[in-house]
Enzyme design. Structure first.
Site, PDB file in Angstrom:
ATOM      1  N   GLU A   1       0.886  -1.167   0.000  1.00 52.47           N
ATOM      2  CA  GLU A   1       0.000   0.000   0.000  1.00 52.47           C
ATOM      3  C   GLU A   1       0.920   1.212   0.000  1.00 52.47           C
ATOM      4  O   GLU A   1       1.691   1.418   0.943  1.00 52.47           O
ATOM      5  CB  GLU A   1      -0.887  -0.013   1.234  1.00 52.47           C
ATOM      6  CG  GLU A   1      -1.985   1.028   1.222  1.00 52.47           C
ATOM      7  CD  GLU A   1      -2.867   0.925   2.446  1.00 52.47           C
ATOM      8  OE1 GLU A   1      -2.639   1.698   3.402  1.00 52.47           O
ATOM      9  OE2 GLU A   1      -3.771   0.069   2.466  1.00 52.47           O
TER      10      GLU A   1
ATOM     11  N   ASP B   1      -4.130  10.076   9.941  1.00 52.07           N
ATOM     12  CA  ASP B   1      -2.781   9.589  10.239  1.00 52.07           C
ATOM     13  C   ASP B   1      -2.199  10.266  11.471  1.00 52.07           C
ATOM     14  O   ASP B   1      -2.444  11.445  11.734  1.00 52.07           O
ATOM     15  CB  ASP B   1      -1.865   9.812   9.037  1.00 52.07           C
ATOM     16  CG  ASP B   1      -2.163   8.851   7.905  1.00 52.07           C
ATOM     17  OD1 ASP B   1      -2.071   7.633   8.139  1.00 52.07           O
ATOM     18  OD2 ASP B   1      -2.515   9.303   6.800  1.00 52.07           O
TER      19      ASP B   1
END
Length: 265
Positions: free
Chosen positions: A48, A59
């Site tokens: 990924e 994140d």
């Protein structure tokens, strides 16, 4: 070159696959190629690749820092496409991104560029509902899968809408926090959520976010078709690319005892 078909084959096998996330463009292209080679050899089943974004709201600090380093180097899309091209020559590869880069580069242009680089799919983790139809059309026209990240807080009444248009897989975060979470996981809640997803869609289920150790990966594996490890890999890559292969190998080894017992797709 690994295609969407190869990706589907991988995540519908009885064993739980290991996905490895790395942000694109943090290191120079030759260094990133070597990193990917080492990670594939260490046991990564799929990659990924993160397309750096200025405001990656899902994140945590470490991946945010990696994205900032990549953005500071410039020509982020070109550097990410190069990483995708090499990753896809080794393993099925999906790009992880936010809507803002898709909007800025243009959905149709970005889909064509990354499909040409070899991506099997692109997961837009914050895809706006009102942009979904345009995005799915652009991605499917380019031959790309469109995995969906589905928050665990999604109500039953909204679940079918949340998975509509998805292809490739459904992403069930193991933690409700941001990437880099290192606390305990509520495995019972994750199991209940994956069961809800499987009732709503026949797509494979992939999990990540908060799978911070090989032991946790082994415990999550029976619930899903693949686990994706991000922050532990990025933590090892940033100071010195070498140790990340050993981290990958430890996670790959943890999944081996689970072969044949993971939940079938």
């Amino acid at each position: 070159m690994a295609t969407a078909t190869h990706l589907h084959t991988l995540v519908t096998q009885p064993s739980c696959a290991l996905g490895v996330f790395i942000p694109g463009g943090v290191h120079e292209p030759d260094v990133q190629r070597r990193q990917l080679d080492h990670l594939a050899q260490a046991g990564a089943d799929l990659f990924e690749i993160g397309l750096p974004c200025a405001n990656p709201v899902l994140d945590g600090r470490l991946i945010r820092s990696a994205y900032q380093r990549a953005l500071a180097k410039g020509i982020v899309l070109d550097r990410t496409a190069r990483a995708v091209a090499h990753a896809a020559s080794l393993r099925p590869t999906v790009v992880m991104t936010y809507w803002d880069p898709v909007r800025r580069h243009g959905p149709e242009r970005l889909a064509r560029l990354l499909a040409y680089a070899g991506a099997a799919g692109i997961m837009v983790v914050d895809l706006p509902r009102e942009e979904a139809l345009r995005w799915h059309h652009a991605a499917h026209h380019a031959g790309l899968s469109t995995p969906h990240l589905v928050p665990r807080t999604t109500a039953d009444t909204d679940l079918r809408a949340a998975v509509e248009g998805a292809s490739g897989w459904l992403y069930a975060p193991a933690s409700s926090g941001v990437t880099g979470f290192r606390g305990p996981l509520d495995l019972a809640a994750l199991e209940a959520f994956t069961e809800r997803l499987r009732a709503a869609s026949a797509l494979p289920v992939v999990s990540g976010v908060g799978i911070s150790s090989p032991d946790l990966a082994a415990r999550v594996a029976p619930l899903v078709d693949a686990v994706v490890i991000g922050t532990p890999i990025v933590r090892a890559l940033l100071p010195d690319p070498g140790p990340a292969a050993a981290v990958t190998a430890a996670f790959a080894q943890a999944l081996k005892p689970r072969i044949g017992t993971a939940h079938d797709a």
